[in-house]
Design an enzyme around this catalytic site. Sequence first.
Site, mmCIF file in Angstrom:
data_model
loop_
_atom_site.group_PDB
_atom_site.id
_atom_site.type_symbol
_atom_site.label_atom_id
_atom_site.label_comp_id
_atom_site.label_asym_id
_atom_site.label_seq_id
_atom_site.Cartn_x
_atom_site.Cartn_y
_atom_site.Cartn_z
ATOM 1 N N TYR A 186 0.816 -1.211 0.000
ATOM 2 C CA TYR A 186 0.000 0.000 0.000
ATOM 3 C C TYR A 186 0.854 1.268 0.000
ATOM 4 O O TYR A 186 0.337 2.359 -0.241
ATOM 5 C CB TYR A 186 -0.925 0.050 1.223
ATOM 6 C CG TYR A 186 -1.874 -1.107 1.375
ATOM 7 C CD1 TYR A 186 -2.038 -2.066 0.381
ATOM 8 C CD2 TYR A 186 -2.624 -1.258 2.537
ATOM 9 C CE1 TYR A 186 -2.898 -3.134 0.539
ATOM 10 C CE2 TYR A 186 -3.506 -2.307 2.707
ATOM 11 C CZ TYR A 186 -3.639 -3.255 1.714
ATOM 12 O OH TYR A 186 -4.500 -4.302 1.883
ATOM 13 N N HIS A 209 1.236 -11.677 2.508
ATOM 14 C CA HIS A 209 0.139 -11.074 1.762
ATOM 15 C C HIS A 209 -0.552 -12.042 0.800
ATOM 16 O O HIS A 209 -1.728 -11.870 0.470
ATOM 17 C CB HIS A 209 0.659 -9.858 0.990
ATOM 18 C CG HIS A 209 -0.383 -8.824 0.707
ATOM 19 N ND1 HIS A 209 -0.107 -7.468 0.663
ATOM 20 C CD2 HIS A 209 -1.704 -8.923 0.456
ATOM 21 C CE1 HIS A 209 -1.214 -6.802 0.392
ATOM 22 N NE2 HIS A 209 -2.193 -7.655 0.258
#
Length: 286
Positions: free
Chosen positions: A57, A115
């Site tokens: 992000y 992730h």
Amino acid sequence: MTSRLIASAIHSTVKLNDGVVMPLFGLGVYQVENNCADLVAAAIDTGYKLIDTAEFYHNEEGVGSGLKQSGKKREDIFIVSKWFPSAEGAKGALKALDHCLKGLQSNYVDLYLLHAPQGGHCAEAYRALLDAKKQGKIRSLGVSNFGVSHLEALAKLGLDKPSVNQIELHPWQQKNDIVKYCREHDITVMGYSPLAKGHKVQDKTVGEIAKKLSKTPAQVLIRWSVQHGFITIPKTSQASRLQSNADVFDWSIPEEDMKTLNALGEKPWSCTWDPTNNSLKEAGLQ
């Protein structure tokens, strides 16, 4: 087996399988960059106790700055971040973790996740992160976007059970097989994209239920996730929506309407990537 725990307030918590206590509701900050610090500070001021970020992000620094800006103690806010698995394996995971801690302006992260099952070295990286956990850099270690085969592979390798599996969850993507496996094996389920990235807020079925309950479609979708007992992290980039997104605890969706919403999953649709079916070789879990 993990029982379904429905949050009754913004500060409701769940005890993970490693004993760490985690909030059941929070803010996701995917694609929030320019105003991340201000948004995080506003969320904390609104009562949010959980912030979900990731290396991918590019805003771990913003989260750290927002926490500092809020004036709250580090231990009062639960921060989740994730490493984007790559061919660097353990080296890459530890490098990303150190970068994360620097950005957060903290010597630990509350929950750190792989992730996705990719990069070819997840087992190696997971072992390295378990060592980092022993060193106190990570309070709890989990995974994201792992399918049943990946979770089974971790177990077969004799690795500690992940505390959390974070997966895409909303009425059109329910991943019942993964949810069932996690609950049977005491892995807490955390759902991302409860609003389906905004693609379904105009859905007729959701709109009708929202009108009936005098709520917004967004609130109905967030409440659906809360009512299923998932850790829920609606994302917004607008501070003005923080309060309305959190106004989902003093009412519930009637059972008949929950059944209607659940039926939307009969034709699965995803609003993002879905690596839950990646091969064990691609994940590096063989």
